[in-house]
Design a protein around this motif. Structure first.
Motif, PDB file in Angstrom:
ATOM      1  N   SER A  74       0.837  -1.210   0.000  1.00 39.42           N
ATOM      2  CA  SER A  74       0.000   0.000   0.000  1.00 39.42           C
ATOM      3  C   SER A  74       0.869   1.256   0.000  1.00 39.42           C
ATOM      4  O   SER A  74       0.561   2.231  -0.686  1.00 39.42           O
ATOM      5  N   SER A  75       1.974   1.233   0.753  1.00 39.93           N
ATOM      6  CA  SER A  75       2.896   2.372   0.780  1.00 39.93           C
ATOM      7  C   SER A  75       3.549   2.581  -0.584  1.00 39.93           C
ATOM      8  O   SER A  75       3.685   3.715  -1.053  1.00 39.93           O
ATOM      9  N   ILE A  76       3.947   1.469  -1.220  1.00 40.30           N
ATOM     10  CA  ILE A  76       4.551   1.567  -2.551  1.00 40.30           C
ATOM     11  C   ILE A  76       3.531   2.142  -3.535  1.00 40.30           C
ATOM     12  O   ILE A  76       3.865   3.013  -4.344  1.00 40.30           O
ATOM     13  N   GLU A  77       2.307   1.680  -3.442  1.00 43.78           N
ATOM     14  CA  GLU A  77       1.246   2.176  -4.332  1.00 43.78           C
ATOM     15  C   GLU A  77       1.072   3.683  -4.163  1.00 43.78           C
ATOM     16  O   GLU A  77       1.015   4.422  -5.150  1.00 43.78           O
ATOM     17  N   SER A  78       1.023   4.157  -2.914  1.00 43.59           N
ATOM     18  CA  SER A  78       0.886   5.595  -2.652  1.00 43.59           C
ATOM     19  C   SER A  78       2.055   6.369  -3.234  1.00 43.59           C
ATOM     20  O   SER A  78       1.871   7.435  -3.825  1.00 43.59           O
ATOM     21  N   MET A  79       3.272   5.818  -3.069  1.00 42.09           N
ATOM     22  CA  MET A  79       4.465   6.492  -3.586  1.00 42.09           C
ATOM     23  C   MET A  79       4.419   6.601  -5.113  1.00 42.09           C
ATOM     24  O   MET A  79       4.717   7.648  -5.674  1.00 42.09           O
ATOM     25  N   ILE A  80       4.000   5.518  -5.774  1.00 40.21           N
ATOM     26  CA  ILE A  80       3.932   5.552  -7.239  1.00 40.21           C
ATOM     27  C   ILE A  80       2.882   6.563  -7.688  1.00 40.21           C
ATOM     28  O   ILE A  80       3.139   7.379  -8.572  1.00 40.21           O
ATOM     29  N   VAL A  81       1.716   6.521  -7.057  1.00 41.55           N
ATOM     30  CA  VAL A  81       0.619   7.410  -7.455  1.00 41.55           C
ATOM     31  C   VAL A  81       0.981   8.873  -7.206  1.00 41.55           C
ATOM     32  O   VAL A  81       0.710   9.735  -8.038  1.00 41.55           O
ATOM     33  N   THR A  82       1.633   9.167  -6.075  1.00 45.90           N
ATOM     34  CA  THR A  82       1.915  10.565  -5.746  1.00 45.90           C
ATOM     35  C   THR A  82       3.214  11.091  -6.344  1.00 45.90           C
ATOM     36  O   THR A  82       3.277  12.246  -6.735  1.00 45.90           O
ATOM     37  N   SER A  83       4.242  10.240  -6.446  1.00 40.53           N
ATOM     38  CA  SER A  83       5.556  10.740  -6.849  1.00 40.53           C
ATOM     39  C   SER A  83       6.032  10.271  -8.221  1.00 40.53           C
ATOM     40  O   SER A  83       6.883  10.919  -8.826  1.00 40.53           O
ATOM     41  N   LEU A  84       5.532   9.136  -8.684  1.00 42.66           N
ATOM     42  CA  LEU A  84       6.078   8.554  -9.915  1.00 42.66           C
ATOM     43  C   LEU A  84       5.043   8.393 -11.028  1.00 42.66           C
ATOM     44  O   LEU A  84       5.293   7.702 -12.006  1.00 42.66           O
ATOM     45  N   SER A  85       3.898   9.033 -10.886  1.00 38.00           N
ATOM     46  CA  SER A  85       2.824   8.841 -11.866  1.00 38.00           C
ATOM     47  C   SER A  85       3.202   9.319 -13.265  1.00 38.00           C
ATOM     48  O   SER A  85       2.608   8.880 -14.250  1.00 38.00           O
ATOM     49  N   ASN A  86       4.199  10.186 -13.377  1.00 37.09           N
ATOM     50  CA  ASN A  86       4.630  10.661 -14.694  1.00 37.09           C
ATOM     51  C   ASN A  86       5.583   9.700 -15.394  1.00 37.09           C
ATOM     52  O   ASN A  86       5.900   9.886 -16.569  1.00 37.09           O
ATOM     53  N   GLU A  87       6.078   8.695 -14.679  1.00 38.83           N
ATOM     54  CA  GLU A  87       6.977   7.697 -15.273  1.00 38.83           C
ATOM     55  C   GLU A  87       6.229   6.898 -16.332  1.00 38.83           C
ATOM     56  O   GLU A  87       5.075   6.523 -16.134  1.00 38.83           O
ATOM     57  N   GLU A  88       6.908   6.613 -17.444  1.00 37.57           N
ATOM     58  CA  GLU A  88       6.287   5.847 -18.524  1.00 37.57           C
ATOM     59  C   GLU A  88       5.817   4.467 -18.075  1.00 37.57           C
ATOM     60  O   GLU A  88       4.831   3.943 -18.573  1.00 37.57           O
ATOM     61  N   ASP A  89       6.531   3.884 -17.125  1.00 36.09           N
ATOM     62  CA  ASP A  89       6.225   2.531 -16.662  1.00 36.09           C
ATOM     63  C   ASP A  89       5.228   2.502 -15.501  1.00 36.09           C
ATOM     64  O   ASP A  89       4.844   1.414 -15.058  1.00 36.09           O
ATOM     65  N   ALA A  90       4.786   3.648 -14.996  1.00 37.85           N
ATOM     66  CA  ALA A  90       3.982   3.709 -13.763  1.00 37.85           C
ATOM     67  C   ALA A  90       2.729   2.836 -13.832  1.00 37.85           C
ATOM     68  O   ALA A  90       2.415   2.129 -12.866  1.00 37.85           O
ATOM     69  N   SER A  91       2.009   2.866 -14.932  1.00 34.29           N
ATOM     70  CA  SER A  91       0.785   2.044 -15.033  1.00 34.29           C
ATOM     71  C   SER A  91       1.108   0.568 -14.887  1.00 34.29           C
ATOM     72  O   SER A  91       0.394  -0.168 -14.203  1.00 34.29           O
ATOM     73  N   TYR A  92       2.201   0.145 -15.498  1.00 29.95           N
ATOM     74  CA  TYR A  92       2.579  -1.272 -15.441  1.00 29.95           C
ATOM     75  C   TYR A  92       3.100  -1.646 -14.057  1.00 29.95           C
ATOM     76  O   TYR A  92       2.868  -2.753 -13.579  1.00 29.95           O
ATOM     77  N   TRP A  93       3.774  -0.714 -13.396  1.00 35.01           N
ATOM     78  CA  TRP A  93       4.197  -0.952 -12.019  1.00 35.01           C
ATOM     79  C   TRP A  93       2.967  -1.141 -11.136  1.00 35.01           C
ATOM     80  O   TRP A  93       2.930  -2.019 -10.282  1.00 35.01           O
ATOM     81  N   LEU A  94       1.941  -0.301 -11.369  1.00 36.08           N
ATOM     82  CA  LEU A  94       0.717  -0.407 -10.581  1.00 36.08           C
ATOM     83  C   LEU A  94      -0.037  -1.703 -10.879  1.00 36.08           C
ATOM     84  O   LEU A  94      -0.638  -2.286  -9.978  1.00 36.08           O
ATOM     85  N   PHE A  95      -0.003  -2.164 -12.130  1.00 35.59           N
ATOM     86  CA  PHE A  95      -0.662  -3.444 -12.465  1.00 35.59           C
ATOM     87  C   PHE A  95      -0.022  -4.589 -11.681  1.00 35.59           C
ATOM     88  O   PHE A  95      -0.720  -5.428 -11.110  1.00 35.59           O
ATOM     89  N   THR A  96       1.316  -4.641 -11.677  1.00 36.80           N
ATOM     90  CA  THR A  96       1.996  -5.738 -10.974  1.00 36.80           C
ATOM     91  C   THR A  96       1.809  -5.598  -9.465  1.00 36.80           C
ATOM     92  O   THR A  96       1.637  -6.596  -8.765  1.00 36.80           O
ATOM     93  N   LEU A  97       1.797  -4.378  -8.974  1.00 40.00           N
ATOM     94  CA  LEU A  97       1.567  -4.141  -7.555  1.00 40.00           C
ATOM     95  C   LEU A  97       0.163  -4.575  -7.161  1.00 40.00           C
ATOM     96  O   LEU A  97      -0.048  -5.173  -6.100  1.00 40.00           O
ATOM     97  N   ASP A  98      -0.813  -4.303  -8.026  1.00 35.06           N
ATOM     98  CA  ASP A  98      -2.193  -4.713  -7.764  1.00 35.06           C
ATOM     99  C   ASP A  98      -2.287  -6.237  -7.619  1.00 35.06           C
ATOM    100  O   ASP A  98      -3.026  -6.741  -6.773  1.00 35.06           O
ATOM    101  N   TYR A  99      -1.525  -6.959  -8.433  1.00 36.41           N
ATOM    102  CA  TYR A  99      -1.485  -8.422  -8.300  1.00 36.41           C
ATOM    103  C   TYR A  99      -1.010  -8.802  -6.900  1.00 36.41           C
ATOM    104  O   TYR A  99      -1.612  -9.651  -6.232  1.00 36.41           O
ATOM    105  N   GLY A 100       0.058  -8.179  -6.446  1.00 36.81           N
ATOM    106  CA  GLY A 100       0.583  -8.462  -5.108  1.00 36.81           C
ATOM    107  C   GLY A 100      -0.409  -8.100  -4.012  1.00 36.81           C
ATOM    108  O   GLY A 100      -0.589  -8.845  -3.047  1.00 36.81           O
ATOM    109  N   ILE A 101      -1.067  -6.966  -4.157  1.00 35.82           N
ATOM    110  CA  ILE A 101      -2.056  -6.522  -3.163  1.00 35.82           C
ATOM    111  C   ILE A 101      -3.212  -7.521  -3.103  1.00 35.82           C
ATOM    112  O   ILE A 101      -3.626  -7.954  -2.021  1.00 35.82           O
ATOM    113  N   ARG A 102      -3.721  -7.908  -4.268  1.00 33.58           N
ATOM    114  CA  ARG A 102      -4.872  -8.822  -4.290  1.00 33.58           C
ATOM    115  C   ARG A 102      -4.527 -10.217  -3.777  1.00 33.58           C
ATOM    116  O   ARG A 102      -5.305 -10.817  -3.034  1.00 33.58           O
TER     117      ARG A 102
END
Length: 185
Positions: A134-162
């Motif tokens: 959850s902390s990593i997700e917040s960091m990506i959403v707030t600080s790294l959302s402009n990164e080209e890979d951010a959506s894919y990082w969030l997809f893999t993170l969502d797998y881990g969260i679920r």
């Protein structure tokens, strides 16, 4: 022939702005190690192989009072190899080697209360993992959302969260069943 997935993991990391062994290690510790284990001892030998195979280049910069800095870049051949690997079919669905589940499988040979304590400890560790994700997700959403890979990082993170949430739910259900078994005796 067995595919060296670590080689492709490091090639992929070279596309994310990680260009030194240290920055690759940092990215692995903060992300990949949650789903793909790469030891520190694998990084430099793999980078050396990538350079030898023409999949990456290395530029050495002399630093005063410090070891020389080596910066790695993916080559066109490396990008092509990465893309071919990405397009290749998945070999098989991996199975999880889990010492806790193995012990639970044989837990008939111990009191239910002991198994319950193990489940509660396992649940606490899963909750800590869930909190980390959850902390990593917040960091990506707030600080790294402009990164080209951010959506894919969030997809893999969502797998881990679920999957972690499902494992937590399973622990709670199993604890309850064990308690009921103990009361039935």
């Amino acid at each position: 022939m067995k595919i060296n997935h670590t080689k492709f993991a490091i090639l992929g990391l070279l596309t994310t702005g990680c260009h030194t062994g240290y920055s690759i290690k940092q990215m692995i510790d903060g992300s990949l190690n949650h789903f793909w284990k790469i030891s520190y001892g694998q990084i430099y030998p793999t980078l050396k192989i990538l350079v030898e195979e023409g999949l990456a280049t290395v530029k050495e910069t002399i630093q005063e009072g410090k070891p020389n800095k080596k910066e790695y870049r993916i080559t066109n051949k490396g990008m092509e190899a990465l893309q071919n690997w990405l397009r290749s079919p998945i070999e098989d669905i991996p199975f999880e080697k889990n010492e806790f589940i193995l012990k639970l499988f044989f837990s008939r040979h111990e009191p239910e209360t002991t198994a319950i304590v193990k489940l509660e400890t396992y649940l606490e560790r899963l909750q800590a993992r869930y909190s980390t994700y959850s902390s990593i997700e917040s960091m990506i959403v707030t600080s790294l959302s402009n990164e080209e890979d951010a959506s894919y990082w969030l997809f893999t993170l969502d797998y881990g969260i679920r999957t972690t949430k499902a494992a937590m739910d399973w622990c709670r259900d199993t604890i309850q069943k064990l308690k009921e078994m103990g009361n039935a005796k």
